[in-house]
Design a protein around this motif. Structure first.
Motif, mmCIF file in Angstrom:
data_model
loop_
_atom_site.group_PDB
_atom_site.id
_atom_site.type_symbol
_atom_site.label_atom_id
_atom_site.label_comp_id
_atom_site.label_asym_id
_atom_site.label_seq_id
_atom_site.Cartn_x
_atom_site.Cartn_y
_atom_site.Cartn_z
ATOM 1 N N GLY A 26 0.827 -1.204 0.000
ATOM 2 C CA GLY A 26 0.000 0.000 0.000
ATOM 3 C C GLY A 26 0.861 1.255 0.000
ATOM 4 N N ASN A 27 0.223 2.354 -0.261
ATOM 5 C CA ASN A 27 0.921 3.628 -0.385
ATOM 6 C C ASN A 27 1.254 4.187 0.987
ATOM 7 O OD1 ASN A 27 2.076 5.824 -1.545
ATOM 8 N ND2 ASN A 27 0.178 6.747 -2.249
ATOM 9 N N SER A 28 2.433 4.780 1.092
ATOM 10 C CA SER A 28 2.819 5.502 2.304
ATOM 11 C C SER A 28 3.773 6.616 1.906
ATOM 12 C CB SER A 28 3.470 4.558 3.325
ATOM 13 O OG SER A 28 4.711 4.111 2.849
ATOM 14 N N MET A 29 4.219 7.353 2.897
ATOM 15 C CA MET A 29 5.041 8.522 2.631
ATOM 16 C C MET A 29 6.457 8.144 2.198
ATOM 17 S SD MET A 29 6.059 11.482 5.369
ATOM 18 C CE MET A 29 6.775 10.317 6.492
ATOM 19 N N TRP A 30 7.059 7.110 2.798
ATOM 20 C CA TRP A 30 8.466 6.820 2.577
ATOM 21 C C TRP A 30 8.811 6.384 1.164
ATOM 22 C CZ3 TRP A 30 11.427 9.260 5.547
ATOM 23 C CH2 TRP A 30 11.035 9.552 6.853
ATOM 24 N N PRO A 31 8.041 5.510 0.534
ATOM 25 C CA PRO A 31 8.393 5.195 -0.863
ATOM 26 C C PRO A 31 8.306 6.419 -1.781
ATOM 27 C CG PRO A 31 6.891 3.556 -0.009
ATOM 28 C CD PRO A 31 6.977 4.637 1.010
ATOM 29 N N LEU A 32 7.375 7.303 -1.501
ATOM 30 C CA LEU A 32 7.265 8.508 -2.322
ATOM 31 C C LEU A 32 8.464 9.429 -2.117
ATOM 32 C CD1 LEU A 32 3.455 9.233 -1.886
ATOM 33 C CD2 LEU A 32 4.616 8.060 -3.761
ATOM 34 N N ILE A 33 8.976 9.503 -0.885
ATOM 35 C CA ILE A 33 10.176 10.299 -0.623
ATOM 36 C C ILE A 33 11.373 9.706 -1.360
ATOM 37 C CG2 ILE A 33 11.829 10.941 1.187
ATOM 38 C CD1 ILE A 33 9.415 11.311 3.050
ATOM 39 N N VAL A 34 11.511 8.382 -1.330
ATOM 40 C CA VAL A 34 12.634 7.738 -2.013
ATOM 41 C C VAL A 34 12.529 7.929 -3.522
ATOM 42 C CG1 VAL A 34 13.737 5.512 -2.470
ATOM 43 C CG2 VAL A 34 13.015 6.081 -0.164
#
Length: 115
Positions: A26-34
């Motif tokens: 699922g979507n979260s903040m950390w993969p988007l930051i990376v």
């Protein structure tokens, strides 16, 4: 030349690992930051003005990914025996590849340009 190939490899491995993680967990903040940091690394191939920032980002990503891989391995020992699910095994391989490539940037010198 080698530096740009390493940047491409780090960008592709981090984006692939993050997209797999988003798809699986699922979507979260950390993969988007990376993924955003990978964008900075990718853009630095074409814009030399942010090369120093990109190398520092690569180094930080390498250390953090190695730390995360170690923590995932420790989490696999919970319950008395070692076990990782198939999805965690894929994430572990992605973290190890990102960490290895990112830590290779400790051997790349930060270029000082006096123009």
């Amino acid at each position: 030349m080698v530096k740009n190939i390493l940047k491409l490899l780090l960008t592709f491995s981090s984006v692939a690992t993050c997209l797999y993680g988003i798809n699986t967990f699922g979507n979260s903040m950390w993969p988007l930051i990376v993924i955003g940091l990978s964008g900075i690394v990718f853009i630095s191939i074409f814009k030399r003005s942010i090369d120093k920032l990109a190398i520092i980002v690569c180094r930080i990503m390498g250390v953090v990914c190695i730390g995360a891989a170690v923590l995932l391995l420790v989490a696999g020992t919970i319950g008395g025996s070692f076990h990782l699910s198939k999805s965690n095994e894929v994430i572990l391989l992605g973290l190890i590849s990102m960490g290895t490539i990112g830590c290779l940037f400790f051997f790349v010198k930060l270029e000082e340009k006096f123009t």
